[in-house]
Design a protein around this motif. Structure first.
Motif, PDB file in Angstrom:
ATOM      1  N   GLY A  42       0.766  -1.412   0.065  1.00 54.68           N
ATOM      2  CA  GLY A  42       0.181  -0.137  -0.157  1.00 54.68           C
ATOM      3  C   GLY A  42       0.805   1.685  -0.423  1.00 54.68           C
ATOM      4  N   THR A  43       0.558   2.318  -0.115  1.00 51.25           N
ATOM      5  CA  THR A  43       0.749   3.931   0.677  1.00 51.25           C
ATOM      6  C   THR A  43      -0.196   4.680   1.396  1.00 51.25           C
ATOM      7  N   ALA A  44       0.889   5.278   2.233  1.00 55.05           N
ATOM      8  CA  ALA A  44       0.034   5.737   3.158  1.00 55.05           C
ATOM      9  C   ALA A  44       0.613   6.904   3.505  1.00 55.05           C
ATOM     10  N   ASP A  45       0.315   8.542   4.295  1.00 54.22           N
ATOM     11  CA  ASP A  45       0.790   8.641   4.436  1.00 54.22           C
ATOM     12  C   ASP A  45       2.053   9.043   4.879  1.00 54.22           C
ATOM     13  N   ALA A  46       2.967   9.782   4.452  1.00 56.71           N
ATOM     14  CA  ALA A  46       4.665   9.779   4.899  1.00 56.71           C
ATOM     15  C   ALA A  46       4.718   9.596   7.003  1.00 56.71           C
ATOM     16  N   ALA A  47       3.894   9.914   7.413  1.00 60.36           N
ATOM     17  CA  ALA A  47       4.378  10.662   8.296  1.00 60.36           C
ATOM     18  C   ALA A  47       3.414   9.841   9.606  1.00 60.36           C
ATOM     19  N   ASP A  48       2.215   8.956   9.120  1.00 61.34           N
ATOM     20  CA  ASP A  48       1.556   7.189   9.660  1.00 61.34           C
ATOM     21  C   ASP A  48       2.315   6.421   8.795  1.00 61.34           C
ATOM     22  N   ALA A  49       2.733   6.368   7.992  1.00 58.04           N
ATOM     23  CA  ALA A  49       3.964   5.042   7.993  1.00 58.04           C
ATOM     24  C   ALA A  49       4.901   4.925   8.787  1.00 58.04           C
ATOM     25  N   ALA A  50       5.499   6.374   9.140  1.00 58.50           N
ATOM     26  CA  ALA A  50       6.615   6.149   9.372  1.00 58.50           C
ATOM     27  C   ALA A  50       6.722   5.679  11.309  1.00 58.50           C
ATOM     28  N   VAL A  51       5.523   6.535  11.724  1.00 61.32           N
ATOM     29  CA  VAL A  51       4.681   5.413  12.985  1.00 61.32           C
ATOM     30  C   VAL A  51       5.115   4.279  13.086  1.00 61.32           C
TER      31      VAL A  51
ATOM     32  N   LEU B  93       6.062  -1.162  14.499  1.00 58.08           N
ATOM     33  CA  LEU B  93       6.543  -2.563  14.130  1.00 58.08           C
ATOM     34  C   LEU B  93       7.925  -3.251  14.626  1.00 58.08           C
ATOM     35  N   ASP B  94       8.990  -2.249  14.677  1.00 62.78           N
ATOM     36  CA  ASP B  94       9.939  -2.583  15.186  1.00 62.78           C
ATOM     37  C   ASP B  94      10.134  -2.271  16.553  1.00 62.78           C
ATOM     38  N   GLU B  95       9.378  -1.612  17.639  1.00 62.80           N
ATOM     39  CA  GLU B  95       9.412  -1.510  18.577  1.00 62.80           C
ATOM     40  C   GLU B  95       8.614  -3.138  18.998  1.00 62.80           C
ATOM     41  N   LEU B  96       7.416  -3.530  18.422  1.00 58.28           N
ATOM     42  CA  LEU B  96       7.269  -4.878  19.033  1.00 58.28           C
ATOM     43  C   LEU B  96       7.388  -5.640  18.484  1.00 58.28           C
ATOM     44  N   ALA B  97       8.206  -5.902  17.836  1.00 52.24           N
ATOM     45  CA  ALA B  97       9.144  -7.359  17.456  1.00 52.24           C
ATOM     46  C   ALA B  97      10.232  -6.879  17.819  1.00 52.24           C
ATOM     47  N   ARG B  98      11.048  -5.857  19.214  1.00 51.12           N
ATOM     48  CA  ARG B  98      11.988  -5.668  19.747  1.00 51.12           C
ATOM     49  C   ARG B  98      10.821  -6.252  21.253  1.00 51.12           C
ATOM     50  N   THR B  99      10.560  -6.731  21.518  1.00 48.04           N
ATOM     51  CA  THR B  99       9.477  -7.069  23.001  1.00 48.04           C
ATOM     52  C   THR B  99       9.638  -8.605  23.627  1.00 48.04           C
ATOM     53  N   VAL B 100      10.373  -9.698  22.124  1.00 51.53           N
ATOM     54  CA  VAL B 100      10.821 -10.662  22.856  1.00 51.53           C
ATOM     55  C   VAL B 100      12.338 -10.906  23.136  1.00 51.53           C
ATOM     56  N   CYS B 101      12.591 -12.096  23.836  1.00 51.73           N
ATOM     57  CA  CYS B 101      13.952 -12.489  24.056  1.00 51.73           C
ATOM     58  C   CYS B 101      14.948 -12.933  23.282  1.00 51.73           C
ATOM     59  N   PRO B 102      16.072 -12.834  23.637  1.00 51.24           N
ATOM     60  CA  PRO B 102      16.894 -12.819  22.535  1.00 51.24           C
ATOM     61  C   PRO B 102      17.091 -13.993  22.297  1.00 51.24           C
ATOM     62  N   ASN B 103      16.293 -15.638  22.884  1.00 46.38           N
ATOM     63  CA  ASN B 103      16.198 -16.598  22.665  1.00 46.38           C
ATOM     64  C   ASN B 103      15.539 -17.031  21.155  1.00 46.38           C
ATOM     65  N   ASP B 104      14.313 -15.958  21.018  1.00 48.23           N
ATOM     66  CA  ASP B 104      13.199 -16.493  19.799  1.00 48.23           C
ATOM     67  C   ASP B 104      14.160 -16.535  18.348  1.00 48.23           C
ATOM     68  N   PRO B 105      13.828 -17.443  17.994  1.00 47.01           N
ATOM     69  CA  PRO B 105      14.005 -18.426  16.966  1.00 47.01           C
ATOM     70  C   PRO B 105      13.590 -17.472  15.328  1.00 47.01           C
ATOM     71  N   ARG B 106      13.585 -16.768  15.638  1.00 44.51           N
ATOM     72  CA  ARG B 106      12.819 -16.193  14.156  1.00 44.51           C
ATOM     73  C   ARG B 106      14.217 -14.577  14.189  1.00 44.51           C
ATOM     74  N   SER B 107      14.206 -14.263  13.379  1.00 46.32           N
ATOM     75  CA  SER B 107      14.634 -13.452  12.276  1.00 46.32           C
ATOM     76  C   SER B 107      13.461 -12.119  12.912  1.00 46.32           C
ATOM     77  N   HIS B 108      14.333 -11.186  12.626  1.00 43.17           N
ATOM     78  CA  HIS B 108      14.158  -9.740  13.525  1.00 43.17           C
ATOM     79  C   HIS B 108      12.712  -9.184  12.132  1.00 43.17           C
ATOM     80  N   ALA B 109      12.958  -9.981  10.486  1.00 39.54           N
ATOM     81  CA  ALA B 109      11.645  -9.330   9.443  1.00 39.54           C
ATOM     82  C   ALA B 109      10.520 -10.116   9.532  1.00 39.54           C
TER      83      ALA B 109
END
Length: 456
Positions: free
Chosen positions: A179-188, A193-209
């Motif tokens: 999709g295409t969104a407002d730049a400010a909304d897309a940045a938020v 997504l980055d913040e949520l992806a970092r809430t797991v512990c270091p042993n989580d087997p998934r990549s950051h992506a």
């Protein structure tokens, strides 16, 4: 030596273009004849005469109703607005995509003499545009329109007005989100997504992506953390808490798959197969409701089906049962094949119709349908054309096609003289709406030119 196969391919391409033109023109002629027969007497109805003709076309061709309506309009354009271009199309010298661009870019021309000039010029040049892109053809047509009728130029929409998010099936239990969104909304959104992806512990087997992709659900549910997949009861990341939400998706799966005794995939309607392991992961967090088997679904006393009967009908049918329609269950009505109370509320007399097809059956005379105990449907048009439809759910889970009981077919009562008063109505008739949009866009072009006269 020039390969004869390539020559054949070029000939077939021209024949394909010509066949497309003949199909559109045939639909345009049929539309004109049928609209004259119907007399345009239902202009204010939501399902007006044009919509009814679109239903007829879509059913006969086995295509979507919106596509049928579009092709009907294209046929009328070739016949009434661009007859010289139609000759080029029929000769195989015009791509379908180029025609749709030309039709769109000339849609605001209302003076027949000016339209005739543009038609002549476009028809003369169009054979040389075969190798050009659709966008370049649109630019060339705009140039001609600007010279002949400046108020009819289709001003390109601002990029901001085109923002959208599309979710489309990608197979194997996946989907593409583009999709295409407002730049400010897309940045938020990106940072969240980055913040949520970092809430797991270091042993989580998934990549950051992968965690960013999985965070989409947590974000949608309002969760403050992403569920960690390290598998440890002592995980320092804790659990992901999400408030109870009102968003519901339905996944169909065999009981054995949910219990871990089968690797048969589940089905997410509209998106395809879901791997068995993913089904079990979803089932662990979801409310599982067994779909009742046909013997457990007797005749019900009222008009509105019970939740059990509705669950069965939606699981069996998955989509609108009108031939050629793929409207999903969640936007479809449960229709009594033989109208209630003459027809009973029973799985052998109920099936899904989208709202438009439900209204066509209810308010227009001539259409009839016959339902079999296995959910099969025979649809009969006013012209006596017969179309067969089978429930989609049974294609994935054959047990859903089990016979639900053979009913004695009741005679539907004749329509009452005042039945049409219950049809939902339009704010303004279709023709008035189109004329209003054209006049408004031309007025905007005129005001823009007056505010910014040449030289620009």
């Amino acid at each position: 030596m020039f390969d004869s196969h390539l020559v054949t391919a070029h000939g077939e391409l021209r024949a394909e273009r010509a066949a497309t033109a003949r199909r559109l023109i045939a639909l345009g002629r049929y539309t004109g004849v049928r609209m004259a027969e119907l007399g345009n007497t239902h202009q204010d109805w939501v399902v007006d005469d044009w919509e009814l003709v679109a239903v007829e076309v879509a059913t006969e061709l086995g295509i979507g109703r919106q596509r049928a309506s579009t092709e009907m309009a294209h046929g009328r354009t070739l016949i009434e607005r661009l007859p010289r271009l139609a000759e080029v199309f029929l000769a195989g010298d015009l791509e379908y995509g180029h025609f749709t661009a030309i039709a769109a870019r000339t849609a605001l021309i209302v003076d027949p003499d000016l339209l005739g000039i543009v038609d002549e010029r476009v028809a003369a040049q169009a054979p040389g545009w075969a190798a050009r892109s659709r966008d370049r053809v649109a630019e060339l047509v705009d140039w001609l329109v600007l010279e002949v009728d400046p108020e009819a130029i289709r001003v390109a929409k601002q990029r901001r007005a085109e923002r959208r998010i599309d979710v489309t099936p990608a197979g194997n239990g996946l989907a593409d989100v583009i999709g295409t969104a407002d730049a400010a909304d897309a940045a938020v959104f990106d940072k969240r997504l980055d913040e949520l992806a970092r809430t797991v512990c270091p042993n989580d087997p998934r990549s950051h992506a992968e965690r960013r992709a999985d965070a989409l659900r947590a974000l949608s549910e309002g969760a403050t953390r992403l569920a960690c997949m390290c598998g440890s009861a002592e995980c320092p990341a804790g659990t992901a808490e999400a408030p109870a939400g009102s968003i519901v998706i339905h996944v169909l799966a065999e009981q054995a798959t949910v219990e871990g005794d089968s690797e048969t995939p589940g089905l997410l309607p509209g998106y395809g197969a879901i791997p068995a392991e993913q089904v079990r992961q979803m089932a662990a967090r979801a409310r599982c409701t067994p779909v009742p088997r046909p013997p457990a679904l007797p005749t019900e006393p009222g008009y509105r089906p019970s939740a059990r009967l509705a669950d069965f009908v939606r699981a069996r049918d998955l989509t609108c049962r009108w031939y050629g329609c793929n409207a999903p269950a969640e936007v479809s009505d449960i229709d009594h094949t033989v109208p209630w109370p003459a027809g009973v509320t029973h799985p052998s007399n109920t099936k899904l119709y989208c709202r438009t097809h439900h209204l066509v059956k209810t308010f227009y005379t001539g259409w009839s349908d016959i339902q079999g105990p296995d959910g099969s449907l025979t649809l009969i048009s006013p012209a006596g054309r017969v179309y067969q439809s089978t429930p989609d759910g049974a294609l994935f889970f054959p047990q859903l096609a089990a016979r639900t009981g053979l009913l004695t077919r009741a005679q539907a009562p004749p329509p009452t003289p005042t039945r049409g008063l219950a049809m939902p109505t339009r704010a303004r008739p279709r023709a008035h709406e189109r004329a209003y949009r054209i006049a408004r866009e031309r007025a905007l072009n005129r005001a823009r030119a007056e505010a910014n006269p040449p030289p620009f």
